[in-house]
Write a protein that holds these residues in place. Structure first.
Motif, PDB file in Angstrom:
ATOM      1  N   GLY A 173      20.598 140.209  44.728  1.00 39.49           N
ATOM      2  CA  GLY A 173      19.406 140.933  44.320  1.00 39.49           C
ATOM      3  C   GLY A 173      19.218 140.964  42.812  1.00 39.49           C
ATOM      4  O   GLY A 173      18.083 140.955  42.316  1.00 39.49           O
ATOM      5  N   MET A 174      20.322 140.980  42.078  1.00 40.72           N
ATOM      6  CA  MET A 174      20.249 140.984  40.617  1.00 40.72           C
ATOM      7  C   MET A 174      20.148 139.587  40.033  1.00 40.72           C
ATOM      8  O   MET A 174      19.934 139.428  38.828  1.00 40.72           O
ATOM      9  CB  MET A 174      21.480 141.688  40.043  1.00 40.72           C
ATOM     10  CG  MET A 174      21.588 143.151  40.404  1.00 40.72           C
ATOM     11  SD  MET A 174      23.117 143.881  39.773  1.00 40.72           S
ATOM     12  CE  MET A 174      22.892 143.693  38.006  1.00 40.72           C
ATOM     13  N   GLY A 175      20.326 138.564  40.884  1.00 40.00           N
ATOM     14  CA  GLY A 175      20.246 137.206  40.399  1.00 40.00           C
ATOM     15  C   GLY A 175      21.481 136.736  39.673  1.00 40.00           C
ATOM     16  O   GLY A 175      21.404 135.833  38.840  1.00 40.00           O
TER      17      GLY A 175
ATOM     18  N   ARG B 107      22.653 131.614  35.839  1.00 40.79           N
ATOM     19  CA  ARG B 107      21.571 132.366  36.476  1.00 40.79           C
ATOM     20  C   ARG B 107      20.963 133.379  35.524  1.00 40.79           C
ATOM     21  O   ARG B 107      19.792 133.730  35.637  1.00 40.79           O
ATOM     22  CB  ARG B 107      22.092 133.073  37.722  1.00 40.79           C
ATOM     23  CG  ARG B 107      22.570 132.123  38.800  1.00 40.79           C
ATOM     24  CD  ARG B 107      23.010 132.862  40.046  1.00 40.79           C
ATOM     25  NE  ARG B 107      23.491 131.947  41.067  1.00 40.79           N
ATOM     26  CZ  ARG B 107      23.850 132.322  42.286  1.00 40.79           C
ATOM     27  NH1 ARG B 107      23.786 133.588  42.625  1.00 40.79           N
ATOM     28  NH2 ARG B 107      24.271 131.423  43.157  1.00 40.79           N
ATOM     29  N   ALA B 108      21.770 133.838  34.586  1.00 35.06           N
ATOM     30  CA  ALA B 108      21.259 134.834  33.645  1.00 35.06           C
ATOM     31  C   ALA B 108      20.174 134.258  32.752  1.00 35.06           C
ATOM     32  O   ALA B 108      19.322 134.995  32.245  1.00 35.06           O
ATOM     33  CB  ALA B 108      22.393 135.383  32.788  1.00 35.06           C
TER      34      ALA B 108
ATOM     35  N   ALA C  58      27.048 142.257  35.645  1.00 37.31           N
ATOM     36  CA  ALA C  58      27.781 141.716  36.784  1.00 37.31           C
ATOM     37  C   ALA C  58      29.184 142.311  36.861  1.00 37.31           C
ATOM     38  O   ALA C  58      29.673 142.653  37.950  1.00 37.31           O
ATOM     39  CB  ALA C  58      27.856 140.193  36.680  1.00 37.31           C
ATOM     40  N   LEU C  59      29.825 142.451  35.724  1.00 35.15           N
ATOM     41  CA  LEU C  59      31.168 143.034  35.710  1.00 35.15           C
ATOM     42  C   LEU C  59      31.129 144.491  36.152  1.00 35.15           C
ATOM     43  O   LEU C  59      32.005 144.944  36.896  1.00 35.15           O
ATOM     44  CB  LEU C  59      31.763 142.916  34.300  1.00 35.15           C
ATOM     45  CG  LEU C  59      31.979 141.494  33.782  1.00 35.15           C
ATOM     46  CD1 LEU C  59      32.525 141.528  32.361  1.00 35.15           C
ATOM     47  CD2 LEU C  59      32.912 140.718  34.685  1.00 35.15           C
ATOM     48  N   VAL C  60      30.112 145.225  35.706  1.00 31.66           N
ATOM     49  CA  VAL C  60      29.994 146.629  36.089  1.00 31.66           C
ATOM     50  C   VAL C  60      29.772 146.748  37.596  1.00 31.66           C
ATOM     51  O   VAL C  60      30.370 147.608  38.262  1.00 31.66           O
ATOM     52  CB  VAL C  60      28.847 147.294  35.305  1.00 31.66           C
ATOM     53  CG1 VAL C  60      28.550 148.688  35.862  1.00 31.66           C
ATOM     54  CG2 VAL C  60      29.201 147.395  33.829  1.00 31.66           C
TER      55      VAL C  60
END
Length: 206
Positions: free
Chosen positions: A121-123, A61-62, A80-82
């Motif tokens: 929301g962040m994809g 997705r990134a 994503a990890l954060v």
């Protein structure tokens, strides 16, 4: 083209499932270190599979989502990890000194929904964010064991929802692929009888 690797993945999942191994061991009355080792392997491989799948989905997705903000896939993965760590810490702060299983259950549902919404929301992969959040909770929260028991209450409703969506998206394969279940049944029966006859003669009294 995807049916064959999907079938292979499904077969591997079936023979490495913790619940499947435990059920077979209970029926056969198996006890001892071998059973514990198989269950530990099944659990560890399940965790590894979730982590690898989450990383793969996040990176996939990134490729599309990161370009809109000028980020590299690696930076998007770090984001994503954060977010996962932040959601885990949020649960730890949100649950606080609460007591009672009902409040823990509500807090669990809230954090899962919040983490999934943030990821969507962040994809990025909600699966990865949820896994990282769960790992964070298991490391910092004193209520990690209670959280695990509460998540079991969500397991069956979640499976039903997943099956409903999977059924809605399923498309029947070509006619040739319908031969696979028939071939499986024809091969399985003689293989079971043959293995039951061969195993005692190979293993002996061990």
């Amino acid at each position: 083209d995807l049916l064959w690797p999907a079938s292979a993945v499904g077969a591997m999942a079936g023979v490495s499932d913790h619940a499947f191994i435990e059920r077979i061991a209970d029926r056969s009355g198996a006890q001892g270190p071998v059973r514990s080792l198989l269950q530990a392997y099944a659990t560890s491989t399940s965790v590894l599979a979730v982590a690898v799948l989450g990383l793969s989905l996040a990176l996939a997705r990134a490729q599309d989502s990161a370009a809109t903000l000028g980020l590299t896939p690696v930076e998007w993965l770090l984001a994503a990890l954060v977010v996962g760590v932040a959601c885990g810490l949020l649960f730890h702060l949100f649950i606080g000194g609460w007591g009672g299983d009902q409040k823990t259950f509500l807090a669990t549902v809230a954090v899962v929904i919040f983490a999934s919404g943030m990821a969507a929301g962040m994809g990025i992969s909600p699966l990865l964010v949820g896994a990282v959040a769960g790992l964070t909770v298991s490391l910092v929260s004193e209520k990690a064991e209670r959280l695990a028991s509460e998540l079991q209450r969500l397991e069956h409703p979640a499976i039903i929802v997943i099956l409903v969506f999977a059924g809605a998206m399923w498309q029947p394969p070509a006619l040739d692929f319908w031969m696979l279940p028939a071939i499986y049944l024809l091969v399985r029966a003689p293989a079971v009888f043959a293995s039951a006859w061969i195993a005692p003669r190979v293993v002996g009294d061990l």
